[in-house]
Scaffold this active site. Sequence first.
Site, PDB file in Angstrom:
ATOM      1  N   MET A 188      10.890  -5.871   4.956  1.00  0.00           N
ATOM      2  CA  MET A 188      11.055  -6.512   6.255  1.00  0.00           C
ATOM      3  C   MET A 188      12.375  -7.275   6.378  1.00  0.00           C
ATOM      4  O   MET A 188      12.430  -8.371   6.927  1.00  0.00           O
ATOM      5  CB  MET A 188       9.861  -7.451   6.542  1.00  0.00           C
ATOM      6  CG  MET A 188       8.503  -6.759   6.464  1.00  0.00           C
ATOM      7  SD  MET A 188       8.404  -5.253   7.440  1.00  0.00           S
ATOM      8  CE  MET A 188       8.171  -5.966   9.051  1.00  0.00           C
ATOM      9  N   ARG A 189      13.428  -6.719   5.808  1.00  0.00           N
ATOM     10  CA  ARG A 189      14.770  -7.302   5.975  1.00  0.00           C
ATOM     11  C   ARG A 189      15.705  -6.218   6.483  1.00  0.00           C
ATOM     12  O   ARG A 189      15.617  -5.066   6.031  1.00  0.00           O
ATOM     13  CB  ARG A 189      15.343  -7.787   4.621  1.00  0.00           C
ATOM     14  CG  ARG A 189      14.581  -8.851   3.934  1.00  0.00           C
ATOM     15  CD  ARG A 189      14.612 -10.184   4.615  1.00  0.00           C
ATOM     16  NE  ARG A 189      15.946 -10.736   4.824  1.00  0.00           N
ATOM     17  CZ  ARG A 189      16.180 -11.798   5.600  1.00  0.00           C
ATOM     18  NH1 ARG A 189      15.197 -12.388   6.237  1.00  0.00           N
ATOM     19  NH2 ARG A 189      17.405 -12.259   5.743  1.00  0.00           N
ATOM     20  N   HIS A 234       8.197   3.778   9.143  1.00  0.00           N
ATOM     21  CA  HIS A 234       8.034   2.915  10.322  1.00  0.00           C
ATOM     22  C   HIS A 234       6.748   3.309  11.057  1.00  0.00           C
ATOM     23  O   HIS A 234       6.488   4.496  11.253  1.00  0.00           O
ATOM     24  CB  HIS A 234       9.252   3.068  11.243  1.00  0.00           C
ATOM     25  CG  HIS A 234       9.174   2.183  12.435  1.00  0.00           C
ATOM     26  ND1 HIS A 234       9.422   0.824  12.362  1.00  0.00           N
ATOM     27  CD2 HIS A 234       8.827   2.424  13.724  1.00  0.00           C
ATOM     28  CE1 HIS A 234       9.256   0.282  13.558  1.00  0.00           C
ATOM     29  NE2 HIS A 234       8.886   1.236  14.405  1.00  0.00           N
ATOM     30  N   ASN A 283      13.138   4.963   5.013  1.00  0.00           N
ATOM     31  CA  ASN A 283      12.260   3.898   5.515  1.00  0.00           C
ATOM     32  C   ASN A 283      11.031   4.529   6.141  1.00  0.00           C
ATOM     33  O   ASN A 283      11.084   5.658   6.623  1.00  0.00           O
ATOM     34  CB  ASN A 283      13.030   3.093   6.579  1.00  0.00           C
ATOM     35  CG  ASN A 283      12.202   1.954   7.144  1.00  0.00           C
ATOM     36  OD1 ASN A 283      11.512   1.234   6.410  1.00  0.00           O
ATOM     37  ND2 ASN A 283      12.242   1.775   8.452  1.00  0.00           N
ATOM     38  N   VAL A 318      18.907  -0.282  13.424  1.00  0.00           N
ATOM     39  CA  VAL A 318      17.546  -0.393  12.876  1.00  0.00           C
ATOM     40  C   VAL A 318      16.617   0.685  13.439  1.00  0.00           C
ATOM     41  O   VAL A 318      16.600   0.934  14.642  1.00  0.00           O
ATOM     42  CB  VAL A 318      16.981  -1.808  13.191  1.00  0.00           C
ATOM     43  CG1 VAL A 318      15.526  -1.917  12.767  1.00  0.00           C
ATOM     44  CG2 VAL A 318      17.815  -2.868  12.495  1.00  0.00           C
ATOM     45  N   GLU A 378      22.730   2.085   9.946  1.00  0.00           N
ATOM     46  CA  GLU A 378      22.910   0.663  10.271  1.00  0.00           C
ATOM     47  C   GLU A 378      22.085   0.215  11.465  1.00  0.00           C
ATOM     48  O   GLU A 378      21.566  -0.892  11.491  1.00  0.00           O
ATOM     49  CB  GLU A 378      24.388   0.353  10.496  1.00  0.00           C
ATOM     50  CG  GLU A 378      25.046  -0.013   9.178  1.00  0.00           C
ATOM     51  CD  GLU A 378      26.408  -0.615   9.384  1.00  0.00           C
ATOM     52  OE1 GLU A 378      26.478  -1.735   9.901  1.00  0.00           O
ATOM     53  OE2 GLU A 378      27.394   0.054   9.017  1.00  0.00           O
ATOM     54  N   ARG A 383      23.610 -11.786   4.363  1.00  0.00           N
ATOM     55  CA  ARG A 383      22.843 -10.550   4.136  1.00  0.00           C
ATOM     56  C   ARG A 383      23.528  -9.685   3.064  1.00  0.00           C
ATOM     57  O   ARG A 383      22.881  -9.077   2.219  1.00  0.00           O
ATOM     58  CB  ARG A 383      22.828  -9.787   5.469  1.00  0.00           C
ATOM     59  CG  ARG A 383      21.617  -8.947   5.715  1.00  0.00           C
ATOM     60  CD  ARG A 383      21.668  -8.322   7.095  1.00  0.00           C
ATOM     61  NE  ARG A 383      21.195  -9.185   8.159  1.00  0.00           N
ATOM     62  CZ  ARG A 383      19.943  -9.522   8.363  1.00  0.00           C
ATOM     63  NH1 ARG A 383      18.991  -9.071   7.563  1.00  0.00           N
ATOM     64  NH2 ARG A 383      19.590 -10.302   9.360  1.00  0.00           N
ATOM     65  N   SER A 423       0.834  -1.210   0.000  1.00  0.00           N
ATOM     66  CA  SER A 423       0.000   0.000   0.000  1.00  0.00           C
ATOM     67  C   SER A 423       0.867   1.258   0.000  1.00  0.00           C
ATOM     68  O   SER A 423       0.503   2.268  -0.610  1.00  0.00           O
ATOM     69  CB  SER A 423      -0.968   0.006   1.185  1.00  0.00           C
ATOM     70  OG  SER A 423      -0.283   0.167   2.398  1.00  0.00           O
TER      71      SER A 423
HETATM   72  C1  GRF Z   1       3.851  -0.416   6.858  1.00  0.00           C
HETATM   73  O1  GRF Z   1       2.929  -0.250   7.889  1.00  0.00           O
HETATM   74  C2  GRF Z   1       5.212   0.016   7.271  1.00  0.00           C
HETATM   75  O2  GRF Z   1       5.220   0.977   8.264  1.00  0.00           O
HETATM   76  C3  GRF Z   1       5.826  -1.240   7.791  1.00  0.00           C
HETATM   77  O3  GRF Z   1       5.310  -2.255   6.985  1.00  0.00           O
HETATM   78  C4  GRF Z   1       4.021  -1.895   6.520  1.00  0.00           C
HETATM   79  C5  GRF Z   1       3.968  -2.160   5.046  1.00  0.00           C
HETATM   80  O4  GRF Z   1       2.678  -2.028   4.533  1.00  0.00           O
HETATM   81  N1  GRF Z   1       7.264  -1.148   7.806  1.00  0.00           N
HETATM   82  P1  GRF Z   1       2.426  -2.002   2.968  1.00  0.00           P
HETATM   83  O5  GRF Z   1       3.046  -3.244   2.396  1.00  0.00           O
HETATM   84  O6  GRF Z   1       3.049  -0.763   2.418  1.00  0.00           O
HETATM   85  O7  GRF Z   1       0.950  -1.985   2.805  1.00  0.00           O
END
Ligand code: GRF
Length: 219
Positions: free
Chosen positions: A112-113, A131, A129, A166, A164, A87, A35
């Site tokens: 998610m890595r 968050h 990023n 997170v 680096e 990695r 999204s």
């Molecule tokens: C988001 O809420 C972001 O903050 C987190 O992962 C989610 C990803 O959602 N790191 P989408 O795949 O962009 O819908």
Amino acid sequence: MNIDSGKSLIFPKIDKLPSFKPKLRLGVLASGKGSNFEAIVKSTLDKKLDANIQCLIVNKKNCGAIEKAKHYKIPFHYLDHSSFKYREDLDNEIIRLLQIYDVEGIVMAGWMRIVSSVLINKYPERIINIHPSLLPSFKGKDALTQALDHGVTITGCTVHIVKEEVDAGPILIQSAIPIHKKDNENSLLKKIQEEEHKILSTGIALAAIKWRNIAKDNK
Ligand code: GRF
């Protein structure tokens, strides 16, 4: 300014994003439903963010982001992270792809890595990023659970530069929202994602102003 009414508080608030000549060339990394990836694409199509999304890289074979990439006709690549021993090997493959697409900045939109110094040093200050918390609170994977468990009354989302450590780099933009007694993870996720979609493009533009100035200074 208040957020009593259930609305969000976004700062910095920028009504019109700058134009970039030539357009920004972005690569997006995603692992989920995409999204946020779609929000970036839409904001380029709506001419709010002056950027081309050069490519999407995903590490989940059937993630929703791929469908969005197909829909918007954006080139995408699937990298199976489990097939890379280290990695750094995955990051080198990401770099190889991003270079093919001549990407100047990377958006981790639900990636998610954890990335290594190999990628971060190749694109210093150029990886951002998003968050789902008001950093520096609630770093890591389960930010919403942490917020609910702590009983905080305000949470939100943050766009920041990737370092680096997170979820710890310099903050570009945040949106704060209230947590109501009746909120649960689902309702909170929905509200936070709405905010993410509002602030991500602005965060990209704020970072990109710096990229372009650095590039100019180096000429
Ligand atoms: C988001 O809420 C972001 O903050 C987190 O992962 C989610 C990803 O959602 N790191 P989408 O795949 O962009 O819908």
